[in-house]
Design an enzyme around this catalytic site. Structure first.
Site, PDB file in Angstrom:
ATOM      1  N   SER A   1      12.993  19.094  61.027  1.00 14.85           N
ATOM      2  CA  SER A   1      14.076  18.261  61.543  1.00 14.85           C
ATOM      3  C   SER A   1      15.232  19.117  62.055  1.00 14.85           C
ATOM      4  O   SER A   1      15.647  20.085  61.420  1.00 14.85           O
ATOM      5  CB  SER A   1      14.566  17.336  60.426  1.00 14.85           C
ATOM      6  OG  SER A   1      15.645  16.563  60.891  1.00 14.85           O
TER       7      SER A   1
ATOM      8  N   ASN B   1      23.844  27.501  60.343  1.00 12.93           N
ATOM      9  CA  ASN B   1      24.286  26.484  61.308  1.00 12.93           C
ATOM     10  C   ASN B   1      25.152  25.452  60.627  1.00 12.93           C
ATOM     11  O   ASN B   1      24.972  25.142  59.454  1.00 12.93           O
ATOM     12  CB  ASN B   1      23.072  25.835  62.001  1.00 12.93           C
ATOM     13  CG  ASN B   1      22.555  24.621  61.261  1.00 12.93           C
ATOM     14  OD1 ASN B   1      23.096  23.511  61.392  1.00 12.93           O
ATOM     15  ND2 ASN B   1      21.523  24.817  60.451  1.00 12.93           N
TER      16      ASN B   1
ATOM     17  N   LEU C   1      24.995  17.189  62.020  1.00 16.05           N
ATOM     18  CA  LEU C   1      24.267  15.959  62.361  1.00 16.05           C
ATOM     19  C   LEU C   1      24.773  15.290  63.637  1.00 16.05           C
ATOM     20  O   LEU C   1      25.011  14.081  63.678  1.00 16.05           O
ATOM     21  CB  LEU C   1      24.292  14.978  61.173  1.00 16.05           C
ATOM     22  CG  LEU C   1      23.601  15.497  59.921  1.00 16.05           C
ATOM     23  CD1 LEU C   1      23.740  14.512  58.773  1.00 16.05           C
ATOM     24  CD2 LEU C   1      22.119  15.780  60.170  1.00 16.05           C
TER      25      LEU C   1
ATOM     26  N   ASN D   1      16.779  12.603  54.795  1.00 12.05           N
ATOM     27  CA  ASN D   1      17.620  13.782  54.603  1.00 12.05           C
ATOM     28  C   ASN D   1      18.773  13.371  53.684  1.00 12.05           C
ATOM     29  O   ASN D   1      19.690  12.669  54.109  1.00 12.05           O
ATOM     30  CB  ASN D   1      18.129  14.233  55.979  1.00 12.05           C
ATOM     31  CG  ASN D   1      19.135  15.363  55.883  1.00 12.05           C
ATOM     32  OD1 ASN D   1      19.412  15.880  54.808  1.00 12.05           O
ATOM     33  ND2 ASN D   1      19.696  15.749  57.022  1.00 12.05           N
TER      34      ASN D   1
ATOM     35  N   CYS E   1      23.473  14.973  52.385  1.00 14.90           N
ATOM     36  CA  CYS E   1      24.675  14.446  53.041  1.00 14.90           C
ATOM     37  C   CYS E   1      25.655  14.004  51.966  1.00 14.90           C
ATOM     38  O   CYS E   1      25.250  13.524  50.910  1.00 14.90           O
ATOM     39  CB  CYS E   1      24.348  13.197  53.856  1.00 14.90           C
ATOM     40  SG  CYS E   1      23.095  13.435  55.079  1.00 14.90           S
TER      41      CYS E   1
ATOM     42  N   THR F   1      18.202  23.574  54.232  1.00 11.24           N
ATOM     43  CA  THR F   1      18.904  24.869  54.272  1.00 11.24           C
ATOM     44  C   THR F   1      19.744  25.077  53.002  1.00 11.24           C
ATOM     45  O   THR F   1      20.052  24.122  52.287  1.00 11.24           O
ATOM     46  CB  THR F   1      19.843  24.907  55.487  1.00 11.24           C
ATOM     47  OG1 THR F   1      20.668  23.743  55.446  1.00 11.24           O
ATOM     48  CG2 THR F   1      19.080  24.927  56.786  1.00 11.24           C
TER      49      THR F   1
ATOM     50  N   GLY G   1      15.549  30.211  58.111  1.00 10.06           N
ATOM     51  CA  GLY G   1      14.818  31.376  58.624  1.00 10.06           C
ATOM     52  C   GLY G   1      14.145  32.158  57.508  1.00 10.06           C
ATOM     53  O   GLY G   1      14.194  31.773  56.333  1.00 10.06           O
TER      54      GLY G   1
ATOM     55  N   GLY H   1      11.555  29.239  56.712  1.00 10.37           N
ATOM     56  CA  GLY H   1      11.250  30.592  57.173  1.00 10.37           C
ATOM     57  C   GLY H   1       9.830  30.841  57.623  1.00 10.37           C
ATOM     58  O   GLY H   1       9.392  31.989  57.634  1.00 10.37           O
TER      59      GLY H   1
ATOM     60  N   THR I   1      13.462  27.224  62.332  1.00  7.68           N
ATOM     61  CA  THR I   1      14.202  28.274  63.033  1.00  7.68           C
ATOM     62  C   THR I   1      13.322  29.078  63.999  1.00  7.68           C
ATOM     63  O   THR I   1      13.785  29.495  65.063  1.00  7.68           O
ATOM     64  CB  THR I   1      14.862  29.202  61.980  1.00  7.68           C
ATOM     65  OG1 THR I   1      15.683  28.370  61.151  1.00  7.68           O
ATOM     66  CG2 THR I   1      15.720  30.261  62.612  1.00  7.68           C
TER      67      THR I   1
HETATM   68  C1  LIG Z   1      19.903  24.153  63.846  1.00 12.68           C
HETATM   69  C2  LIG Z   1      19.317  23.422  62.675  1.00 12.68           C
HETATM   70  C3  LIG Z   1      19.508  22.046  62.567  1.00 12.68           C
HETATM   71  C4  LIG Z   1      18.962  21.343  61.483  1.00 12.68           C
HETATM   72  N1  LIG Z   1      19.136  19.987  61.406  1.00 12.68           N
HETATM   73  C5  LIG Z   1      18.544  19.292  60.399  1.00 12.68           C
HETATM   74  C6  LIG Z   1      18.631  17.878  60.354  1.00 12.68           C
HETATM   75  O1  LIG Z   1      19.171  17.224  61.242  1.00 12.68           O
HETATM   76  N2  LIG Z   1      18.060  17.245  59.296  1.00 12.68           N
HETATM   77  C7  LIG Z   1      17.392  17.917  58.310  1.00 12.68           C
HETATM   78  O2  LIG Z   1      16.865  17.279  57.379  1.00 12.68           O
HETATM   79  N3  LIG Z   1      17.274  19.268  58.342  1.00 12.68           N
HETATM   80  C8  LIG Z   1      17.829  19.950  59.361  1.00 12.68           C
HETATM   81  N4  LIG Z   1      17.684  21.316  59.405  1.00 12.68           N
HETATM   82  C9  LIG Z   1      16.925  22.013  58.358  1.00 12.68           C
HETATM   83  C10 LIG Z   1      15.480  22.274  58.789  1.00 12.68           C
HETATM   84  O3  LIG Z   1      14.790  21.068  59.043  1.00 12.68           O
HETATM   85  C11 LIG Z   1      14.703  23.075  57.708  1.00 12.68           C
HETATM   86  O4  LIG Z   1      14.663  22.326  56.519  1.00 12.68           O
HETATM   87  C12 LIG Z   1      15.335  24.418  57.399  1.00 12.68           C
HETATM   88  O5  LIG Z   1      15.911  24.997  58.542  1.00 12.68           O
HETATM   89  C13 LIG Z   1      14.326  25.405  56.795  1.00 12.68           C
HETATM   90  O6  LIG Z   1      13.276  25.676  57.697  1.00 12.68           O
HETATM   91  P1  LIG Z   1      13.277  26.952  58.717  1.00 12.68           P
HETATM   92  O7  LIG Z   1      13.686  28.143  57.917  1.00 12.68           O
HETATM   93  O8  LIG Z   1      11.895  27.001  59.266  1.00 12.68           O
HETATM   94  O9  LIG Z   1      14.297  26.642  59.776  1.00 12.68           O
HETATM   95  C14 LIG Z   1      18.229  22.038  60.478  1.00 12.68           C
HETATM   96  C15 LIG Z   1      18.035  23.423  60.609  1.00 12.68           C
HETATM   97  C16 LIG Z   1      18.556  24.116  61.680  1.00 12.68           C
HETATM   98  C17 LIG Z   1      18.326  25.599  61.793  1.00 12.68           C
END
Ligand SMILES: Cc1cc2nc3c(=O)[nH]c(=O)nc-3n(C[C@H](O)[C@H](O)[C@H](O)COP(=O)(O)O)c2cc1C
Length: 322
Positions: A22, A70, A74, A128, A131, A196, A220, A248, A270
């Site tokens: 997401s 980041n 939302l 999610n 919040c 995150t 990441g 990641g 990411t």
């Molecule tokens: C730019 C960005 C925006 C994100 N927006 C959301 C979001 O709207 N809703 C959500 O549940 N997680 C959001 N996340 C979290 C990601 O869905 C994911 O859980 C988290 O980044 C870990 O995965 P990754 O390391 O592969 O990015 C966001 C992450 C990033 C980097």
């Protein structure tokens, strides 16, 4: 024989386990120039809220060692525009849509769930809960078992019975298993692990925080060991609850690590910013990794590492792998 990559999103079968995470691929349109979104297990949309939101002020992204912070906050067009524009586009492309929702109160989560239930073609809802609850002094839902359960129960009650509800948990808690149990008891059909982690960066030239919103979510490769640990702990405590793992993942090998810990599906976040076709590549690599490990079916790999600690390899097994 090709590896059988079919995955189960609770009772819904997906052709493969690779999803977008997401917030990292909007509602799929951004990716369509690079990959066929219908080939993904599913597209998990950016979290949708009831009303349109501008998000937090800029700068709202910064690179960190092996990661990214980041504070997008939302940003999004709200549920009406999502239902009119984004969902029909995804369905028109033949993609499966896991719709992520976010709210500031239990009532908002409930309202979003019922709006989605009236719409055709929603494969699952990912809630999610990272919040702040505006009705409870800004306590983050995901950090409190009672608040998390209240949000999930409201969604489960209002969502159509055949739409699986996944609770997306935050790793920023002392004991993620307590929150996981609470969400499952409230009716979650599955769990998404992990969102995150809260982080911060300070610019040593300007001597000020880098992000306008001060803090941001760390994602990441830097967070992958934490994702593996959370998935491991939750799988151990709740072995029958399906898990979408994320955190990641950059390669098929990374995806396999989360699967061995207990994830039945893997979201890629990411890495998409580096390589917009990452999901296709990771799916291919995952098939190769499973074949290399001698596994014919993805489902045989889910949580396999747990069995390996209960049954440590015998000398002969070790000897043949050296
Ligand atoms: C730019 C960005 C925006 C994100 N927006 C959301 C979001 O709207 N809703 C959500 O549940 N997680 C959001 N996340 C979290 C990601 O869905 C994911 O859980 C988290 O980044 C870990 O995965 P990754 O390391 O592969 O990015 C966001 C992450 C990033 C980097």
């Amino acid at each position: 024989m090709p590896v059988d990559l079919r995955a189960k999103l609770a009772h819904v079968e997906l052709p493969n386990p690779i999803l977008t995470a997401s917030g990292c691929a909007g509602a799929g349109r951004e990716l369509a120039r690079f990959i066929d979104v219908a080939r993904l297990g599913a597209v998990v949309t950016k979290s949708v809220m009831l009303a349109p939101r501008a998000g937090r002020p800029t700068p709202r992204m910064v690179e960190t060692p092996s990661g990214m912070l980041n504070s997008i906050g939302l940003q999004g067009p709200g549920i009406d525009a999502f239902l009119q524009r984004d969902l029909p586009w995804l369905l028109g492309r033949g993609a499966r849509a896991v719709v992520s929702i976010a709210g500031g109160s239990v009532g908002e989560y409930a309202e979003l769930a019922s709006r989605l239930s009236d719409a055709p073609g929603v494969t699952a809802i990912e809630v999610n809960i990272s919040c702040p609850n505006v009705e409870d002094r800004g306590t983050v839902f995901a950090c409190d078992p009672t608040a998390a359960a209240a949000a999930i129960e409201a969604v489960r009650q209002r969502a159509r019975y055949d739409i699986p509800v996944f609770a997306k948990l935050s790793p920023d808690v002392t004991d993620i298993v307590t929150i996981a149990r609470s969400c499952v008891a409230a009716g979650a059909d599955g769990l998404s692990l992990i969102n995150t982690l809260l982080g911060m960066a300070i610019d040593t030239e300007t001597l000020r925080p880098v992000l306008a919103g001060l803090t941001g979510g760390l994602s990441g490769p830097a967070i992958r060991p934490i994702a593996v640990r959370c998935i491991w702990q939750v799988k151990q405590a709740l072995p029958d609850v399906p898990i979408i793992g994320m955190g990641g993942v950059r390669s098929g090998r990374d995806a396999l690590e989360l699967i061995l810990a207990g994830a039945s599906m893997v979201s890629v976040g990411t890495e998409i910013f580096h390589d917009p076709s990452a999901c296709d590549r990771i799916l291919r690599e995952l098939g190769d990794e499973l074949a290399r490990a001698g596994l014919d079916r993805l489902t045989d790999a889910v949580g396999l590492a747990h069995q390996r600690i209960n049954n440590p390899p015998r000398y002969r097994d070790v000897a043949t792998t050296i």
